[in-house]
Design a protein around this motif. Structure first.
Motif, PDB file in Angstrom:
ATOM      1  N   LEU A  30     -26.832 100.410  77.966  1.00 20.54           N
ATOM      2  CA  LEU A  30     -25.650  99.785  78.572  1.00 20.54           C
ATOM      3  C   LEU A  30     -24.733 100.833  79.202  1.00 20.54           C
ATOM      4  O   LEU A  30     -23.736 100.493  79.835  1.00 20.54           O
ATOM      5  N   LYS A  69     -18.918  95.927  75.025  1.00 18.38           N
ATOM      6  CA  LYS A  69     -19.896  94.975  75.561  1.00 18.38           C
ATOM      7  C   LYS A  69     -20.566  94.219  74.412  1.00 18.38           C
ATOM      8  O   LYS A  69     -20.932  93.064  74.552  1.00 18.38           O
ATOM      9  N   LEU A  70     -20.726  94.959  73.301  1.00 15.79           N
ATOM     10  CA  LEU A  70     -21.410  94.362  72.154  1.00 15.79           C
ATOM     11  C   LEU A  70     -20.695  94.747  70.861  1.00 15.79           C
ATOM     12  O   LEU A  70     -20.339  95.907  70.665  1.00 15.79           O
ATOM     13  N   ASP A 113     -17.729  89.273  78.716  1.00 14.54           N
ATOM     14  CA  ASP A 113     -17.220  90.637  78.552  1.00 14.54           C
ATOM     15  C   ASP A 113     -17.749  91.244  77.263  1.00 14.54           C
ATOM     16  O   ASP A 113     -18.130  92.404  77.220  1.00 14.54           O
ATOM     17  N   THR A 114     -17.761  90.431  76.213  1.00 14.01           N
ATOM     18  CA  THR A 114     -18.159  90.925  74.891  1.00 14.01           C
ATOM     19  C   THR A 114     -19.071  89.906  74.220  1.00 14.01           C
ATOM     20  O   THR A 114     -18.764  88.717  74.227  1.00 14.01           O
ATOM     21  N   LYS A 167     -12.571  96.500  74.691  1.00 13.58           N
ATOM     22  CA  LYS A 167     -13.477  95.700  75.514  1.00 13.58           C
ATOM     23  C   LYS A 167     -14.941  96.120  75.382  1.00 13.58           C
ATOM     24  O   LYS A 167     -15.607  96.421  76.379  1.00 13.58           O
ATOM     25  N   GLY A 193     -20.253  99.910  78.954  1.00 14.42           N
ATOM     26  CA  GLY A 193     -21.051  99.174  77.967  1.00 14.42           C
ATOM     27  C   GLY A 193     -20.931  99.733  76.572  1.00 14.42           C
ATOM     28  O   GLY A 193     -21.922 100.152  75.965  1.00 14.42           O
TER      29      GLY A 193
END
Ligand SMILES: Cc1cc2nc3c(=O)[nH]c(=O)nc-3n(C[C@H](O)[C@H](O)[C@H](O)COP(=O)(O)OP(=O)(O)OC[C@H]3O[C@@H](n4cnc5c(N)ncnc54)[C@H](O)[C@@H]3O)c2cc1C
Ligand SMILES: Nc1ncnc2c1ncn2[C@@H]1O[C@H](COP(=O)(O)O)[C@@H](O)[C@H]1O
Lengths: 324, 262
Positions: free
Chosen positions: A33, A90-91, A150-151, A88, A2
């Motif tokens: 995360l 998460k945010l 994913d994002t 990649k 995350g």
């Protein structure tokens, strides 16, 4: 994992506050995360900025390249796009600024990311990101969730979070620019500084502010006469300046001036966050507005909930009497 | 110059008390008065100014209900030539990325040089649609534009940054510009224009007419979920000065003078 990716924002050689405001928000998100924070800094000759950001205990990825000497949303988008594939996260967080709002929507479309703009709150609940934003200039709050992705991408409102303080030493890592050539369809030309007017309201001790609630320019004397007895300078909301009641150098707020008077008395100003951001430095705030739910009252020290036409002329008279 | 100008019909909530429905998922808008979004009003004016200077024509595009026809007619009264109104309940209208896809569906197969949107719609304060629209159309954009210069086929947009600083960018056309308030002085519709506007074409279409698959712009396609709305508790430390207007004025005057604020 995350991870959280934060886009640093800077202009004319200075990091902008929003960068550090996002670093207030990012740690709790990254922790919830179970990931780490990476800050992306794009520019040219930006070593000092990179060091400064690293002092917030984060990893700073730096693209230091003449191609990034000036902000260009399309170039930024290319780098972010490549890094999202790579890391990649998460945010991804950017500022809801003239820069972020010029960039994030296009990035969201390109990468098919769930996107929410102008967010004022973000929490992680059971691993899911929940976002708060506002409708109707703050009269309603809206809470959103993202569908699984994913994002996800958010643009964070300026001054909604206090800037973090430097913490531990982080790390700086330079990477090659994913962009090799200049773009031919959008070019930076120049900056034009805001005009300087007859009065510098950033230096005023006492300010009388007017908003759209004044309704017509024929009502201007109401404010002018009050300002005269108060020995105040006049300023206004964006709506008042757009209407031509005041020149644009008298505009208070994010796209205008930040003021720091001893006393700010405003009438017919609703208190949109873009306006309020410019009056945080005022010592005492008096608001006159007929709407009891106007957000300006959250900032005020003294509140008069009434029609300005009924109150302001009387106030001017009373002040004349008292001040002799 | 062929221009498409996107306008939205929004409620004026600056003086209104906002109430939610029982479920807390929708705003009770029955008592709001609606009008063109502030920035879109400036976008209409800018497109008409450009048309008057360089010739060409302006098409208004709006996604909204039948009531908004008055707004659309008003834009045509000011000089826009025709309009497309898109009405379809299947659109996830709370998600600007879906809205942008629908607008793109109405514009993409047409001939155009410029697309104008407002920089932000006041209702949800998103500032997303215009820039998303540019990306979907695959053309350049500039956001928060407060001056447009068109010379020798070149387009220069002055973008308003924080603190009133302007950033001038040069972009190729066709392009999307998101217009910031204050860029011009929107005109009042002339009487003659209001009469002419009644005769101008206002096409009402749905997603099927546009060839936009509903499942690409619906709540299912949207990646955001609006979970709930609530009225925020305003924490005010303000001393509320009570009384008749004259008493309020007197009390405030005394606070200001005796409290040493003046
Ligand atoms: C990118 C961007 C940047 C912006 N930058 C700024 C900025 O720098 N500064 C800024 O101010 N805004 C800025 N804005 C605009 C901001 O969002 C608001 O639209 C604006 O501040 C509203 O101005 P206002 O309070 O005068 O008008 P409104 O919000 O329309 O409020 C008018 C108020 O007057 C009250 N009123 C009406 N009649 C009376 C009466 N008779 N007596 C008493 N009260 C009355 C109403 O209750 C209402 O609260 C920006 C917006 C964007 C998108
Ligand atoms: N329903 C709509 N119909 C037409 N244009 C819209 C609509 N919604 C948004 N827009 C355009 O997109 C701009 C920005 O809206 P937003 O992204 O919602 O802040 C508005 O100023 C309009 O120009």
């Amino acid at each position: 994992m995350g991870n959280v990716l934060v886009l640093a924002e800077h202009r004319q050689g200075e990091l902008r506050d929003i960068t550090f405001e996002m670093l207030t928000l990012a740690p709790s998100v990254a922790e919830a995360l179970g990931g780490e924070i990476t800050v992306l800094l794009l520019g040219n000759e930006i070593d000092q900025m990179a060091e400064k950001i690293a002092g917030y205990g984060v990893k700073v990825l730096v693209v230091d390249d003449p191609l990034f000497a000036d902000y260009n949303s399309d170039k930024y988008q290319k780098v972010l796009s490549a890094l999202i594939d790579d890391l990649k996260p998460k945010l991804v967080m950017v500022g809801q600024t003239a820069q972020g709002a010029d960039l994030a929507p296009a990035l969201a479309v390109e990468k098919n990311l769930p996107y929410l703009s102008d967010i004022v709150g973000l929490e992680v609940e059971d691993g899911a990101i929940k976002v708060t934003r506002q409708f109707y200039s703050g009269k309603v709050n809206a809470r959103y969730a993202f569908k699984p992705a994913d994002t996800a991408l958010v643009a964070v409102r300026e001054a909604a979070f206090e800037a973090a303080a430097p913490s531990a030493a982080g790390a700086v890592e330079k990477i090659d620019s994913p962009l090799k050539e200049d773009l031919d369809y959008r070019k930076f030309v120049e900056y034009i500084e805001a005009e300087i007017g007859d009065v510098d309201i950033t230096q005023s001790e006492i300010l009388v502010g007017i908003g759209r609630g004044l309704k017509e320019d024929k009502n201007l004397p109401l404010a002018e006469e009050l300002a005269a007895v108060m020995k105040a300078d006049l300023c206004g909301s964006r709506a008042a300046c757009d209407a031509g009641w005041l020149p644009s150098d008298r505009q208070v707020g994010t796209s205008g001036k930040t003021v720091q008077p001893k006393l700010y008395l405003c009438m017919g100003v609703s208190g949109a966050f873009q306006h309020v951001a410019g009056i945080k430095g005022a010592k005492t705030i008096v608001a006159i507005n007929k709407d009891p739910n106007a957000p300006i009252f959250a900032e005020a020290d003294y509140a008069i909930i009434d029609d300005l036409h009924k109150v302001v002329p009387q106030l001017t008279e009373k002040l004349k009497e008292l001040k002799g | 110059m062929k221009i498409f100008t996107c306008i939205k019909y929004v409620p004026d909530t600056s003086e209104a008390e906002v109430k939610l429905d029982a479920g807390g998922t929708a705003v009770d808008s029955s008592r709001f008065s609606f009008d063109i979004n502030d920035a879109d009003n400036y976008a209409v004016e800018e497109s008409v100014l450009i048309k008057e200077k360089y010739e060409g024509d302006v098409t208004v595009v709006s996604i909204g209900p039948k009531n908004s026809d008055v707004m659309i007619r008003m834009a045509m009264a000011k000089g826009c030539d025709r309009a497309i109104r898109i009405e379809d309940d299947r659109i996830a209208s709370y998600d600007p990325l879906m809205v942008a896809r629908v607008l793109a569906g109405a514009i993409k197969d047409q001939e155009f040089d410029l697309v104008f949107t407002g920089c932000m719609a006041e209702d949800y304060g998103q500032a997303v649609t215009g820039v998303a629209l540019a990306e979907i159309l695959g053309i350049p954009h500039a956001a928060y534009v407060k001056k447009v210069e068109l010379e020798d086929g070149k387009l220069k947009a002055h973008r308003e940054l924080e603190g009133g600083l302007m950033e001038v960018v040069e972009i190729t056309t066709p392009a999307v510009l998101t217009i910031q308030t204050g860029i011009n002085e929107p005109r009042y519709a002339p009487i003659r224009g209001i009469r002419q506007a009644q005769k101008k074409e206002l096409k009402v279409v749905n997603l099927d007419d546009l060839g936009v698959p509903a499942d690409e712009v619906s709540a299912e396609a949207s990646q955001i979920v609006l979970e709930k709305l609530y009225i925020p508790v305003v924490e005010s430390k303000a001393e509320i000065i009570e009384g008749a207007p004259e008493e309020k004025a007197e009390k405030l005057a005394s606070i200001l003078v005796k409290g040493g604020l003046l």
